[in-house]
Design a protein around this motif. Sequence first.
Motif, PDB file in Angstrom:
ATOM      1  N   ASN A   1       5.258  13.054   3.404  1.00 33.82           N
ATOM      2  CA  ASN A   1       5.538  11.701   2.934  1.00 33.82           C
ATOM      3  C   ASN A   1       6.969  11.560   2.443  1.00 33.82           C
ATOM      4  O   ASN A   1       7.623  10.527   2.671  1.00 33.82           O
ATOM      5  CB  ASN A   1       4.556  11.345   1.813  1.00 33.82           C
TER       6      ASN A   1
ATOM      7  N   LYS B   1       4.644   8.232  -7.346  1.00 34.27           N
ATOM      8  CA  LYS B   1       4.170   8.440  -5.977  1.00 34.27           C
ATOM      9  C   LYS B   1       4.704   9.735  -5.360  1.00 34.27           C
ATOM     10  O   LYS B   1       4.178  10.189  -4.345  1.00 34.27           O
ATOM     11  CB  LYS B   1       4.577   7.248  -5.098  1.00 34.27           C
TER      12      LYS B   1
ATOM     13  N   GLN C   1       4.475   2.541  -2.179  1.00 31.45           N
ATOM     14  CA  GLN C   1       3.382   3.099  -1.373  1.00 31.45           C
ATOM     15  C   GLN C   1       2.106   2.243  -1.465  1.00 31.45           C
ATOM     16  O   GLN C   1       1.121   2.616  -2.135  1.00 31.45           O
ATOM     17  CB  GLN C   1       3.079   4.522  -1.820  1.00 31.45           C
TER      18      GLN C   1
ATOM     19  N   GLY D   1       0.415   7.941   2.202  1.00 35.32           N
ATOM     20  CA  GLY D   1       0.233   7.837   0.755  1.00 35.32           C
ATOM     21  C   GLY D   1      -1.231   7.791   0.361  1.00 35.32           C
ATOM     22  O   GLY D   1      -1.641   8.392  -0.640  1.00 35.32           O
TER      23      GLY D   1
ATOM     24  N   HIS E   1       3.340   4.442   7.079  1.00 33.84           N
ATOM     25  CA  HIS E   1       2.449   3.410   6.545  1.00 33.84           C
ATOM     26  C   HIS E   1       1.319   3.048   7.499  1.00 33.84           C
ATOM     27  O   HIS E   1       0.261   2.598   7.052  1.00 33.84           O
ATOM     28  CB  HIS E   1       3.263   2.164   6.183  1.00 33.84           C
TER      29      HIS E   1
END
Length: 373
Positions: free
Chosen positions: A242, A178, A117, A296, A291
């Motif tokens: 996520n 994460k 991430q 994240g 992304h």
Amino acid sequence: MEEMRLKEENTAINSTKMQPMMKNAREENHVSQLYAIMEAVADRAEMHAIIGEQRNNWNHLFLHSINFITLTASIMAGISSIPAAQAAAPHLLAFKLSSALLFTAATGMMLVVNRIQPSQLAEEQRNATRLFRQLEKSIRTALALRTPTKLDVEEAMARVLALDKAYPLPLLPGMLDKFPKTVKPAVWWPELDHSHLQRTRRAEGDGWSKELEEEMKGILGVLKRKDEEEYVRWDKLVLKINRILAVSGPLLAGLAAVGAGLIGIPALGLWPALVGVVGGALAATMNTLEHGAQVGMVFELLRNCAGFYLQLEEAIESNLGEKEVKNRENGEMLELKMALQLGRSVSELKSFASYASSSSKNGEAPEFAGKLF
């Protein structure tokens, strides 16, 4: 006897002179230690700033590279399924192999990027940079306002180590999880004790009153029930999103790789081409959502906001938990700091505390304490 008496007097005089000299030496040693810690803190801030910029670049490079590879592989899979391309067997084989290899490479890259991430890493370093610079300024202020003591040195060292633990620099091992099982606010400060409260207490008075205690209790209740809980709730939701995106992207890219490899088999018809092209397009979409939108980073941002309010709660609880008022932080100074950190004036903070107390008695939900975030 006279000589012995003179020797005793000289010894007493010398010891009296040595006491302030030893005291000055200790003070100079504490000043030197604080300056050494401040230099290390400044260096830490610079390191986190540089690495944060690097990891932000990673996020952009991986995002565009994976999308480019995935879409190129989808185009190749579509071309290899055209009847004119199937008539030329060597061209069909070249497009099939290239498409399958590109999809496989994209799957592997997605697995790595989704694991680390980069956008979340960059947010960790940005926040660490801000906190280390904040610590450096607080050390400078301590050196300017008073003569440092051993407690000042120990507290500064504890804060440095707490920041190092909260925002580690290395990727493997040492990287923060994460996808944690339980979502908790970020904690970047050492456990509070009352030594720092005694150092900040002003000589002219403690500044505490019954009204101020009730005000702090009201604010504490709102911070726990509303602000911290709200950010933790949103953080859990972002973490679920996520997780779904992190699994969906590599899964779709892997299915597209299998479909691209099976193109040209008569028994399967057009299904392999459909899986390859559509799977590749969906994989690029999932990668962009995860992304490109920096999910994240949003998770880490919400976690840090919850930690910000948790720190305020612990500061209030630490003061209210101390029965001896003289050992608390100065009440007026604490009230001023709380008002600034919550984005309110002191008068607004007083009004909000009374409103929160009346709302809790009536069973109503008061507004959020913080106005900054």
